[in-house]
Design an enzyme around this catalytic site. Structure first.
Site, PDB file in Angstrom:
ATOM      1  N   ARG A 240       6.487  -6.017 -14.917  1.00 24.05           N
ATOM      2  CA  ARG A 240       5.015  -5.419 -15.064  1.00 24.05           C
ATOM      3  C   ARG A 240       4.578  -6.555 -15.609  1.00 24.05           C
ATOM      4  O   ARG A 240       4.734  -7.499 -16.120  1.00 24.05           O
ATOM      5  CB  ARG A 240       5.293  -4.739 -16.721  1.00 24.05           C
ATOM      6  CG  ARG A 240       5.537  -3.103 -16.825  1.00 24.05           C
ATOM      7  CD  ARG A 240       4.922  -2.507 -15.256  1.00 24.05           C
ATOM      8  NE  ARG A 240       5.755  -0.599 -15.540  1.00 24.05           N
ATOM      9  CZ  ARG A 240       6.609  -1.000 -14.000  1.00 24.05           C
ATOM     10  NH1 ARG A 240       6.226  -1.799 -13.168  1.00 24.05           N
ATOM     11  NH2 ARG A 240       6.761   0.311 -13.800  1.00 24.05           N
ATOM     12  N   GLU A 269      -4.350  -4.524 -12.926  1.00 28.37           N
ATOM     13  CA  GLU A 269      -4.650  -4.798 -11.984  1.00 28.37           C
ATOM     14  C   GLU A 269      -5.506  -3.669 -11.297  1.00 28.37           C
ATOM     15  O   GLU A 269      -5.885  -2.396 -12.872  1.00 28.37           O
ATOM     16  CB  GLU A 269      -3.518  -3.658 -10.901  1.00 28.37           C
ATOM     17  CG  GLU A 269      -1.651  -5.065 -11.294  1.00 28.37           C
ATOM     18  CD  GLU A 269      -0.884  -4.612 -11.072  1.00 28.37           C
ATOM     19  OE1 GLU A 269      -0.741  -3.131 -10.645  1.00 28.37           O
ATOM     20  OE2 GLU A 269       0.329  -4.478 -10.904  1.00 28.37           O
ATOM     21  N   HIS A 287       1.187  -5.422  -5.578  1.00 33.45           N
ATOM     22  CA  HIS A 287       2.022  -4.620  -6.243  1.00 33.45           C
ATOM     23  C   HIS A 287       2.558  -3.846  -5.016  1.00 33.45           C
ATOM     24  O   HIS A 287       2.442  -2.758  -4.640  1.00 33.45           O
ATOM     25  CB  HIS A 287       1.368  -3.987  -6.747  1.00 33.45           C
ATOM     26  CG  HIS A 287       1.915  -2.929  -7.640  1.00 33.45           C
ATOM     27  ND1 HIS A 287       1.924  -2.776  -8.915  1.00 33.45           N
ATOM     28  CD2 HIS A 287       3.548  -2.379  -7.974  1.00 33.45           C
ATOM     29  CE1 HIS A 287       3.185  -1.932 -10.143  1.00 33.45           C
ATOM     30  NE2 HIS A 287       3.680  -1.785  -8.645  1.00 33.45           N
TER      31      HIS A 287
END
Length: 321
Positions: A240, A269, A287
């Site tokens: 994360r 993000e 990601h």
């Protein structure tokens, strides 16, 4: 009997969407852009179920007046959802664990190798027409084979990375986990437990993060912990974004002691800290951990199975709240 109404917040692979449409009265986010908090709140009041992604933040205020019965998260992590607020509203929450383990572990290894061997820097130099040819001192990197890998968070994905590193690259594996790990899981890769995160950081040549996110692990890797890493070490994060203090990491990449980093997740993000973007020794991916067709379909099917079980009156297989 009318099928339950389900909102899917982002587009899924076609196979998964077709299966969802066959089972429920489903509405897809045709524009495939992030929904606003207001739109998400309205969805929780208008649909029987909402299937968000890990990038949709369902904060406590969004659950006020919610009448949905279940939130079926498309992703293994669920810190994007205030599960306590969901429980208070009487809403079940599920996730999609297991199906993305291998792909995320594969990407962690890819980032580790790319950062260690400076592939990002090398490709940029070559594409810019700046490569002048082979020479003995050009793009010297770090050798993974036989090195020590430190795994922080030794769950499914951490163990999968350890298998790849140990059996594929003869790496010694050490790990820290806040929860007990079955002895056979550690023994399978010759992994040795350490008592703290700090103990792992001091010893490992490569460190890979596989913890949960949320407040408890926010800035797990901070300036103080970066400072105790081995000179020339490489940090990888596919867990994360909030687990790493990006400003501190950028400084450590600039001044040492670490040599490089490979990141697939970020604090805010899709924004990335500009200081981190400027670091040539940072390999940055958007990601992509679960981004293979088979895995993204499997995630959709798992989210669908959670919904089917719930509306059939059965216990959802992946309930988290």
């Amino acid at each position: 009997m009318t099928a339950p109404r389900v909102l899917v917040t982002r587009r899924w692979p076609a196979d998964a969407e077709a299966a969802m449409a066959a089972a429920f009265d489903v509405t897809f986010n045709e524009g495939d852009v992030a929904m606003s908090p207001q739109a998400l709140a309205e969805a929780l009041r208008s649909f029987d179920a909402v299937a968000p992604t890990v990038s949709d933040r369902l904060t406590a205020d969004l659950f006020e007046g919610a009448t949905a019965k279940i939130v079926s998260n498309y992703g293994v992590g669920y810190t994007n959802i205030d599960t306590e607020a969901a429980k208070k509203a009487g809403i079940t929450v599920t996730n999609t664990p297991g199906v993305l383990t291998d792909c995320t572990a594969d990407l962690a290894m890819a980032l580790m190798l790319s950062a260690a061997r400076r592939l990002g820097e090398g490709e940029r130099e070559l594409r810019a027409g700046k490569w002048t040819g082979w020479r003995p001192t050009h793009m010297i990197g770090v050798k993974p084979t036989g090195a020590t890998l430190g795994v922080i968070g030794f769950g499914r994905i951490g163990q999968a990375v350890a298998r790849r590193a140990h059996h594929g690259f003869a790496m010694k594996v050490i790990y820290f986990d806040a929860y007990p790990i079955p002895a056979e899981a550690a023994a399978a890769v010759g992994a040795e437990q350490r008592a703290s995160v700090e103990d792992v950081l001091r010893e490992a040549d490569f460190v890979t993060l596989h913890t949960t996110g949320g407040a408890e692990n926010r800035h797990l890797i901070n300036a103080e912990r970066l400072a105790i890493m081995k000179p020339g070490a490489v940090l990888v994060n596919t867990a994360r974004g909030e687990c790493v203090d990006e400003a501190a990491l950028a400084q450590a990449l600039k001044d040492g002691p670490i040599a490089a980093a490979g990141l697939d997740v970020f604090e805010e993000e899709p924004k990335v800290n500009p200081a981190l973007m400027a670091m040539e020794n940072a390999v940055l991916a958007p990601h992509l951990g679960s981004a293979t067709h088979s895995t993204r379909v499997a995630m959709g099917m798992t989210a669908l199975e959670n919904l089917k079980a719930f509306f059939d009156g059965r216990e959802p297989p992946n309930r988290v709240a």
